[in-house]
Structures are given as C-alpha cells and as structure tokens.
Design a protein around this motif. Structure first.
Motif, PDB file in Angstrom:
ATOM      1  N   GLN A  48     -33.455   4.379  -1.282  1.00  0.00           N
ATOM      2  CA  GLN A  48     -32.859   5.708  -1.370  1.00  0.00           C
ATOM      3  C   GLN A  48     -31.484   5.747  -0.706  1.00  0.00           C
ATOM      4  N   TRP A  49     -31.349   5.033   0.414  1.00  0.00           N
ATOM      5  CA  TRP A  49     -30.032   4.959   1.062  1.00  0.00           C
ATOM      6  C   TRP A  49     -29.025   4.311   0.123  1.00  0.00           C
ATOM      7  N   ALA A  50     -29.423   3.224  -0.545  1.00  0.00           N
ATOM      8  CA  ALA A  50     -28.512   2.518  -1.446  1.00  0.00           C
ATOM      9  C   ALA A  50     -28.116   3.412  -2.625  1.00  0.00           C
ATOM     10  N   TYR A  51     -29.078   4.142  -3.161  1.00  0.00           N
ATOM     11  CA  TYR A  51     -28.774   5.035  -4.282  1.00  0.00           C
ATOM     12  C   TYR A  51     -27.754   6.096  -3.868  1.00  0.00           C
ATOM     13  N   LYS A  52     -27.984   6.697  -2.704  1.00  0.00           N
ATOM     14  CA  LYS A  52     -27.053   7.710  -2.216  1.00  0.00           C
ATOM     15  C   LYS A  52     -25.678   7.107  -1.933  1.00  0.00           C
ATOM     16  N   MET A  53     -25.672   5.891  -1.429  1.00  0.00           N
ATOM     17  CA  MET A  53     -24.413   5.219  -1.138  1.00  0.00           C
ATOM     18  C   MET A  53     -23.623   4.966  -2.421  1.00  0.00           C
ATOM     19  N   LEU A  54     -24.276   4.420  -3.425  1.00  0.00           N
ATOM     20  CA  LEU A  54     -23.587   3.988  -4.636  1.00  0.00           C
ATOM     21  C   LEU A  54     -23.201   5.143  -5.554  1.00  0.00           C
ATOM     22  N   THR A  55     -23.955   6.231  -5.525  1.00  0.00           N
ATOM     23  CA  THR A  55     -23.646   7.347  -6.419  1.00  0.00           C
ATOM     24  C   THR A  55     -23.070   8.561  -5.701  1.00  0.00           C
ATOM     25  N   GLY A  56     -23.275   8.630  -4.386  1.00  0.00           N
ATOM     26  CA  GLY A  56     -22.764   9.775  -3.633  1.00  0.00           C
ATOM     27  C   GLY A  56     -21.769   9.413  -2.560  1.00  0.00           C
ATOM     28  N   GLY A  57     -21.435   8.129  -2.459  1.00  0.00           N
ATOM     29  CA  GLY A  57     -20.436   7.708  -1.486  1.00  0.00           C
ATOM     30  C   GLY A  57     -20.941   7.661  -0.060  1.00  0.00           C
ATOM     31  N   GLY A  58     -22.264   7.782   0.135  1.00  0.00           N
ATOM     32  CA  GLY A  58     -22.811   7.689   1.486  1.00  0.00           C
ATOM     33  C   GLY A  58     -22.326   8.780   2.425  1.00  0.00           C
ATOM     34  N   MET A  59     -21.848   9.881   1.869  1.00  0.00           N
ATOM     35  CA  MET A  59     -21.336  10.952   2.726  1.00  0.00           C
ATOM     36  C   MET A  59     -22.467  11.562   3.544  1.00  0.00           C
ATOM     37  N   ARG A  60     -22.179  11.804   4.801  1.00  0.00           N
ATOM     38  CA  ARG A  60     -23.134  12.490   5.677  1.00  0.00           C
ATOM     39  C   ARG A  60     -22.490  13.792   6.138  1.00  0.00           C
ATOM     40  N   MET A  61     -23.023  14.860   5.624  1.00  0.00           N
ATOM     41  CA  MET A  61     -22.445  16.171   5.907  1.00  0.00           C
ATOM     42  C   MET A  61     -23.399  16.962   6.800  1.00  0.00           C
ATOM     43  N   PRO A  62     -22.902  17.513   7.890  1.00  0.00           N
ATOM     44  CA  PRO A  62     -23.761  18.359   8.723  1.00  0.00           C
ATOM     45  C   PRO A  62     -24.336  19.510   7.914  1.00  0.00           C
ATOM     46  N   ALA A 104     -23.794  17.804 -24.674  1.00  0.00           N
ATOM     47  CA  ALA A 104     -24.344  16.514 -24.215  1.00  0.00           C
ATOM     48  C   ALA A 104     -24.100  15.427 -25.250  1.00  0.00           C
ATOM     49  N   ASP A 105     -24.252  15.751 -26.523  1.00  0.00           N
ATOM     50  CA  ASP A 105     -24.020  14.759 -27.581  1.00  0.00           C
ATOM     51  C   ASP A 105     -22.546  14.369 -27.671  1.00  0.00           C
ATOM     52  N   LYS A 106     -21.660  15.329 -27.386  1.00  0.00           N
ATOM     53  CA  LYS A 106     -20.221  15.048 -27.483  1.00  0.00           C
ATOM     54  C   LYS A 106     -19.724  14.172 -26.340  1.00  0.00           C
ATOM     55  N   VAL A 107     -20.205  14.442 -25.139  1.00  0.00           N
ATOM     56  CA  VAL A 107     -19.636  13.765 -23.964  1.00  0.00           C
ATOM     57  C   VAL A 107     -20.345  12.450 -23.635  1.00  0.00           C
ATOM     58  N   GLY A 108     -21.574  12.270 -24.120  1.00  0.00           N
ATOM     59  CA  GLY A 108     -22.317  11.066 -23.757  1.00  0.00           C
ATOM     60  C   GLY A 108     -22.952  11.207 -22.378  1.00  0.00           C
ATOM     61  N   LYS A 109     -23.561  10.132 -21.927  1.00  0.00           N
ATOM     62  CA  LYS A 109     -24.262  10.171 -20.643  1.00  0.00           C
ATOM     63  C   LYS A 109     -23.852   8.964 -19.809  1.00  0.00           C
ATOM     64  N   PRO A 110     -23.327   9.176 -18.606  1.00  0.00           N
ATOM     65  CA  PRO A 110     -22.948   8.038 -17.756  1.00  0.00           C
ATOM     66  C   PRO A 110     -24.173   7.234 -17.341  1.00  0.00           C
ATOM     67  N   TRP A 111     -23.986   5.940 -17.170  1.00  0.00           N
ATOM     68  CA  TRP A 111     -25.113   5.055 -16.872  1.00  0.00           C
ATOM     69  C   TRP A 111     -25.774   5.390 -15.547  1.00  0.00           C
ATOM     70  N   TRP A 112     -25.000   5.899 -14.595  1.00  0.00           N
ATOM     71  CA  TRP A 112     -25.599   6.182 -13.288  1.00  0.00           C
ATOM     72  C   TRP A 112     -26.573   7.350 -13.331  1.00  0.00           C
ATOM     73  N   LEU A 113     -26.505   8.173 -14.381  1.00  0.00           N
ATOM     74  CA  LEU A 113     -27.485   9.239 -14.524  1.00  0.00           C
ATOM     75  C   LEU A 113     -28.814   8.737 -15.078  1.00  0.00           C
ATOM     76  N   THR A 114     -28.833   7.504 -15.576  1.00  0.00           N
ATOM     77  CA  THR A 114     -30.084   6.937 -16.094  1.00  0.00           C
ATOM     78  C   THR A 114     -30.883   6.234 -15.000  1.00  0.00           C
ATOM     79  N   ILE A 115     -30.293   6.073 -13.816  1.00  0.00           N
ATOM     80  CA  ILE A 115     -31.003   5.427 -12.711  1.00  0.00           C
ATOM     81  C   ILE A 115     -32.075   6.382 -12.192  1.00  0.00           C
ATOM     82  N   ASP A 116     -33.276   5.887 -12.025  1.00  0.00           N
ATOM     83  CA  ASP A 116     -34.371   6.706 -11.498  1.00  0.00           C
ATOM     84  C   ASP A 116     -34.068   7.063 -10.044  1.00  0.00           C
ATOM     85  N   LYS A 117     -33.970   8.365  -9.765  1.00  0.00           N
ATOM     86  CA  LYS A 117     -33.662   8.797  -8.398  1.00  0.00           C
ATOM     87  C   LYS A 117     -34.767   8.429  -7.415  1.00  0.00           C
ATOM     88  N   LYS A 118     -35.960   8.172  -7.928  1.00  0.00           N
ATOM     89  CA  LYS A 118     -37.079   7.797  -7.067  1.00  0.00           C
ATOM     90  C   LYS A 118     -37.334   6.293  -7.107  1.00  0.00           C
TER      91      LYS A 118
END
Length: 781
Positions: free
Chosen positions: A270-284, A492-506
C-alpha cells in the motif's frame, strides 16, 4: 444483476423473515452502497418511521445517527436543548455548543472539536460542538446545556427553532479532532500539479525516502522500514513475525530471507502504491471548523461567526500559505489556496468587533485554535462543499511543498459550478425498499476516475464538464438527483483509461505492480512520475537470497539434542503437505483470474467491433467471471487459512522444551529446498524470531501466535494426517498419494500430493475428496 435477481432482492428487502420473526427495513448508514441496511422487528417499525417523520429518504440518509459507534457518551435525564438559526449565538452549519459541566461528565480531554450524535424528543442531530463555559450556558439569553443550529437536526425541523426542550437526552461523541492525523496523497490531488512541480519537488522527496528505506534492507537500521510496513507492536505487546525478525536482527541479513522479504513486499504494497501514484505526499489531517465564538463579559453576551477574511484561515501549520484539501477533489479549484491568519491579527479583528483584549485573547486560545482543527468561514468552506459536521481536510503547507503551493496560488481559476438548490424528495414510507435498492452501489468512483482519465488524456474540458455530474451523484439520495451516466460513458470512451487506474488499490504485494506504464499523453503526470520512481523502488527492494543461505539460523540452538530420522521424516512430510497443497489452491484461484482476463479481452474486442449484441454478451460473461473470481477469492481464503492453521497447530503441539529442537529440524529440511521457508513462520514463529536474536546478537521480542482448539495427528508411516477436535472426534483427513503429472517437456512424472478425504467415508480412499473443500463447482484442484 438480472431483472429476476433485482426483483428477488427488492422482495427480500420488503419483508425479511428470520427464525419465525418478521422484520422491516427501517434505515441505512454509509454502508448502504455495500448493501448494509438496518431491520427492526415489525412491531417497532411505526416508532422508527415516526422518528424520521415517515420520510424514507431521511431514514436511508440519517439512520446512522441512532446507531453510530461513539467513543464517549452519556444519557442525561434532564437537560436543556436550545435550537437556533444557523449563525445565531456563534453557531454555524451543523456546529453548536455544549456546556462545560455536561462536557465534563464524558471525561474527554478538552481543547478540541467534537463530532457528536444527539437524540432528544422526536428528533436527532449530528454535527460538531465546541465547549462553552457554564456562565455562558446559564446566562438568561441562553439558558441551555446544549445549543444546536437547526441545520444539525436530521431531518430538518424548522418548527423547533427558538425553542428550549427540557428532558432526557442521549449525547455521544463519535470523533475528536487530533493533531496526529496524517492523510496520504493520491492521484486525485497530484494530477492538479504541474510536471515541473512533480519533477522538482515530489519526485525528489520520494527518492530521498526510498534512499532512507534502502538502509532497512541493506543494514541493521530497520527503524524506517518498520515504520512504513505498519504497526510492529500490537496492543498486547506481541509482534508479527516479519516485524519481530527485523526488530531482532542486528546484522542486516534477515531482510533478504525469502519469507521475510516476501512479507516486507506484502506489507509495503500500500505504501508503494501511494508512492507511485500519489507521490508519497504526507499531508496533516485536520477537522474543519468555523470561526464562531460565544462568551459573556460583564453580563453581556458576545457572539459571532464568519468574521475572518475570506482568503484566510486559522491553522497550526507552518508557513504563511497553504492549500486546504477536501476529498473527493473534483477539480484544481478544490485545492483552496489559503493564507494563515496570524494570532495577533485575529485578536485585533475581534477587538474591532467590540471584544476586550483579554476576552479576544482568551477566545482565540479556547474557541478558535482548537487542537487538530482548521478554521474557515462558512462561505469559503462551501466552495468545495464543506460544512462543520466533522469533515476531515488535509493541508498542503508552503514549508513542506513550496513549489506546489506556489503553483496553485498562481493558477488561473475557472468558475466553480454552483450547487443547485434541489428540493429534497419526500416519498411515501413504503417506498423505503426502492430507495434502499437505489442506494446500493456507488458511481462516484466511476465519475472521479473518468475525470482523472480526462486530465491524463490532456482533455481537462471533459473533467470540468463532469463536476456537476459528480455532485449530482453525491446528492442522489438526499435530493433525488442523478448523474448523466450516458454522458460519463461517452467521455470515458473518448479519453481512454490510464494504466495506473487499472492497478488494484488493494494489491497484496509489490510484485503485483507493473514495471512500466504507457502514458495516455504528455498530460498523464501520474504515469510519467510512476515510470521515474518504479525502477528506483524495485532497485531498493531488490531480490531475496535462496533459502539455503539461511541454513545457519538454528545452528547450535537445538540444546545439544541430535536430530532423528523420525523427526526429519515428519518435518519433510509436513513441508510437503504445506507446499503442495498451497500450490494447488493458488493454481485453482489462478484459473479464475485467467478467466477474468479472457473476459476483459473479449469485452475490448467486442467494443472495437461495434456489434451491440456481442458487446452485451461479452459484458454478461465479464460479470459472470468477476462474480466467479470473488467467490473463488473467498473460498481461497478459507482453504489456505485451514492449511496454515494446520501447520500452526502441528508446531504448537510440540512440547515447549522441544520446540527449538523441532524448529531446527524443520529449518534443516526447508533449507535444502527452493521454497521461502514460510512453514517455519507458521509452525514455530517464536523460535524463528528467537533464533534471529540469538544468532545476530539482537533483542528477543514476543511474537503473536495463533492458538487453535484442535490438534493434528500423523500416523506411524507419516502419510495420513488427521485433524482431531478437543472431544476426540476427527473432522478431516489428508492422505499422501502419488499422481501422474504432464511435465512441460512432454514427459509424464510422478508427483506426491496430499488429498483431503471425505470425512463421512469409513475408509480412507485415495483421490476421494471432500466436496466442500476441493470439488468446487465441479472443478477439481
């Protein structure tokens, strides 16, 4: 869901009969989207319906007020509740006051904001409260223990405004604002930055964090690694085996043990997923609060709200500027650019409103700078849909992310869509089952993902077009609004779907992350960042060493006892039983995953062909494959858990004084193979951790061991394994058999596997399996 299935669900919701008693649907909570509803015996339905004014939309939306789990609560037999208009007596949208004496009865630490649930008369309320001094509560103009604005009462009761109710109340505190809350970044925030911000600020911070964690793999400095993989120490003082071994390791070798390494990859997922797709930001994380105040000085009541300047906030965050973030983030404008209001300036503004210096200073400390809060005036909070019923926000401050904050402050804003003033739907009470069915499922995620896809495709105009659709979906139950899902699908059909949205969040392990993504366009900032960080992340994690490198783990720890052929044979058979059975279970699950992949490919092919009948057929097969996989996952968890428990019970069944000896024997067996050695973790977890501490000079820690109320028995020839209950009745048997298997090279080889035998058969027959365990849907494992 087919039409027949839909009718069946609706019919069941209308009248549920359980153990001869008839139940009626009476409400729902936030779990309604997952199909979680509340039923009550038929005799109580009228009372509960009256509590919600026989208004089914209100019962579906607000029933949670009555059943919320609260940290603290009290039942006061005689209390005074005053209902006022919003902003009167320093209240605000869903935010009220509680007297100090009533608050003290709940024995909660002061100085914070408190999310409450309240029931009185035939009304219930939710929101947050601040604490008012008793002298304020007892003032003739107030004369109440609790002051709540009309907006806090759900469903709304304008007829109660201006009245004071005396009698029994039930008050609960569901949450308290805290300063130790952290919100991890996500692509919904990051996608609104610019590539220079990500490249120069976000990626740099991620690489520094990766470099720090790398020490946890290569040296004995495991502290940062332990912090990232989760809570190492349970409340009872016991550790999970992975953390225990890292904590006990003093030479840095155990992170490369194949089982520990695999465990780290699982715990880092989960840490790696957040890092790679969310930049590992830690916000209070903070709780949103208003600037309302209420006080009495020299017999005069001083009250106010919405007085701080529009673009300013009161916060404990460093820096003079910050971004206030509330999820879901609909658009870049939802990252509110705010300036911190200095304490001296705030006190000066209060003095201008007629307060004395001492009173202004006191109110700033006790009502405006509460622990774990972020203060905004109401009209500013409403720009991103916020109110004061306990909304959590995240803060991006200018000291931690100066470039991001600077970029957002300099961005040209588009006009935010105004929230429509829709009339609340009010249907007959018997319509509650229809509403419950409507509440199931949630299309908010579909819309937000489509918005993210539009931004990644470099088509922000579509993302902005979907903002009102998202708001309509969020308001669907309360206002009977509906998102235009046909338009969502078109976009959705016009813009396509980025590959990172196909990664299982769990995802369960770092191994499930793709090594590289293909960006939709130059605007696909998340994919571009992913491709920079992923190689560095994988380099940090590295590879495990072969299990043979850890044959030394139990050297000299057997207490001078010699291994016997019987011990080695039993360890070999248990290792064989564990490995072969788990592999077969995993392979069986893999078939369902392959079927889903094939169904997804069939949908893509059908859509490209354009034949509507083929598309509908392909989607039907896809839904069937998805349902089959979900069932298979549940069964897989049950089956694999049973096998792991069997190993735990086998190890726990050895005498305490001999367990290190048996662990040494099992380690000798597994170190000669090619597996991960995980059987040691299940059979002898404490001895595993003790061996690491002993061999590396580390500190011994206690491991959390599962204890089962049954035992395993091996027969004399070690080819039959029997599970026996405490009452000496056996539940299941496994028999070791030889079977033919077609090898990859075309040859036929003999393999040894363990089969579970049907418990009801009087004799053990090889190949006769328990249909509840392995004969699943006529598929043999």
């Amino acid at each position: 869901m087919t039409e027949i299935e839909e009718f069946s669900v609706r019919d069941t919701l209308a009248a549920l009969v359980w153990k001869g008693r008839r139940y009626r649907l009476v409400g729902a909570t936030g779990g309604a989207k997952d199909g979680k509803f509340y039923f009550a015996e038929e005799k109580w339905e009228t009372c509960l319906a009256r509590q919600y004014q026989r208004w089914p939309e209100a019962a579906i939306s607000y029933f949670g007020i009555l059943v919320s789990e609260c940290e603290k609560g009290l039942i006061e037999t005689h209390a005074r509740v005053k209902v006022v208009n919003d902003h009167e007596l320093g209240t605000n949208d869903s935010r009220g006051w509680v007297s100090q004496s009533l608050f003290d009865q709940m024995k909660i630490d002061g100085g914070a904001l408190y999310q409450f649930r309240l029931a009185f008369e035939l009304a219930q309320a939710k929101g947050t409260f601040k604490v008012m001094p008793d002298e304020v509560a007892q003032h003739p103009d107030i004369n109440a223990d609790i002051v709540i604005p009309e907006s806090a009462i759900k469903p709304s009761r304008s007829d109660l405004v201006g009245k004071v109710f005396e009698g029994p109340v039930v008050l609960g505190v569901r949450d308290v604002s805290r300063t130790d809350t952290k919100t991890k970044g996500s692509y919904t925030v990051l996608q609104h930055a610019s590539w220079p911000v990500i490249e120069e600020e976000i990626i740099g911070q991620c690489l520094r964090e990766i470099a720090t964690l790398k020490n946890g793999f290569d040296t004995e400095e495991h502290r940062e690694l332990l912090e990232q993989i989760g809570s190492a120490n349970s409340d009872a003082g016991f550790y999970r085996v992975v953390e225990a071994c890292l904590s006990a390791d003093r030479d840095g070798s155990m992170s490369r043990h194949p089982h520990i390494h695999r465990g780290i990859k699982q715990l880092l997922a989960q840490w790696a997923y957040k890092m790679l797709t969310g930049g590992g930001m830690r916000m209070p994380g903070r709780m949103l609060v208003d600037d309302g105040y209420l006080a009495v000085e020299d017999g005069k009541v001083y009250a106010g709200s919405d007085w701080i300047p529009y673009h300013f906030c009161i916060t404990d965050q460093p820096g003079d500027r910050n971004l206030c973030v509330r999820f879901p983030v609909r658009m870049a404008e939802d990252l509110l650019p705010m300036k911190s209001l200095p304490r001296e300036t705030a006190i000066g503004l209060l003095i201008q409103r007629g307060l004395s210096f001492n009173l202004a200073k006191k109110l700033h400390a006790t009502q405006l700078s509460l622990h774990g809060t972020y203060t905004l005036r109401a009209d500013r909070a409403k720009t991103f849909g916020g109110d004061y019923d306990g909304d959590g926000i995240a803060v991006i401050n200018s000291e931690q992310y100066p470039k991001f904050v600077e970029y957002r402050f300099g961005m040209k804003e588009q006009k935010q869509p105004e929230k429509g003033k829709h009339e609340r739907e009010h249907s007959p009470w018997r319509n509650i089952t229809t509403l419950a069915f409507k509440a199931m499922g949630n299309r908010v995620g579909v819309i937000t993902n489509t918005m993210s896809s539009a931004l990644a495709a470099g088509m922000p105009e579509f993302a902005y077009e979907l903002v009102p659709e998202l708001q309509s979906e969020i308001d669907s139950l309360k206002h009977n609004t509906q998102a235009n899902m046909n338009r969502v699908t078109e976009i959705a059909d016009k813009v396509g779907k980025p590959w990172w949205l196909t990664i299982d969040k769990k995802l369960k392990s770092v191994d499930e992350l793709p090594k590289k993504l293909t960006p939709l366009s130059e605007s696909d900032l998340v994919a571009r960042m992913y491709n920079v960080l992923c190689p560095e992340l994988m380099k940090m994690i590295g590879e495990a060493k072969p299990i043979a490198h850890f044959a030394w783990m139990f050297s000299g720890l057997a207490g001078g006892k010699r291994l016997t052929e019987g011990m080695l044979l039993e360890c070999r058979r248990m290792n064989e039983f564990f490995g072969s059975t788990m592999c077969r279970i995993s392979a069986w699950l893999g078939l369902r995953k392959d079927a889903l992949t094939a169904a997804q490919a069939e949908v893509r092919a059908a859509k490209s062909g354009g034949d509507k009948v083929e598309i509908m057929t392909a989607y039907a097969r896809l839904r069937e494959a998805e349902a089959n996989l979900e069932v298979a996952k549940r069964k897989h968890r049950v089956f694999s858990s049973e096998i792991r428990q069997a190993i735990c019970v086998w190890g726990a069944g050895k005498p305490d004084e001999e367990r290190m000896h048996w662990a040494a024997a099992l380690n000798h067996v597994v170190s000669q193979g090619k597996g991960s050695g995980s059987i040691l973790y299940h059979a002898f977890p404490q001895q595993f951790a003790d061996a690491v501490a002993e061999q590396t000079g580390g500190e011994r820690v206690l491991v959390d061991e599962a204890v089962e109320n049954w035992k395993l028995v091996l027969n004399a020839t070690k080819d039959i394994l029997i599970r026996v209950n405490q009452d000496s009745t056996w539940v299941s048997r496994y028999k070791r058999v030889e079977e033919k298997e077609n090898a990859a090279d075309g040859n036929v080889r003999i393999v040894r596997v363990w089969r579970r035998v049907n418990p009801e058969m009087p004799e053990i027959v090889a190949g006769e399996e328990d249909p509840e365990v392995y004969d699943l849907d006529n598929d043999n494992l």
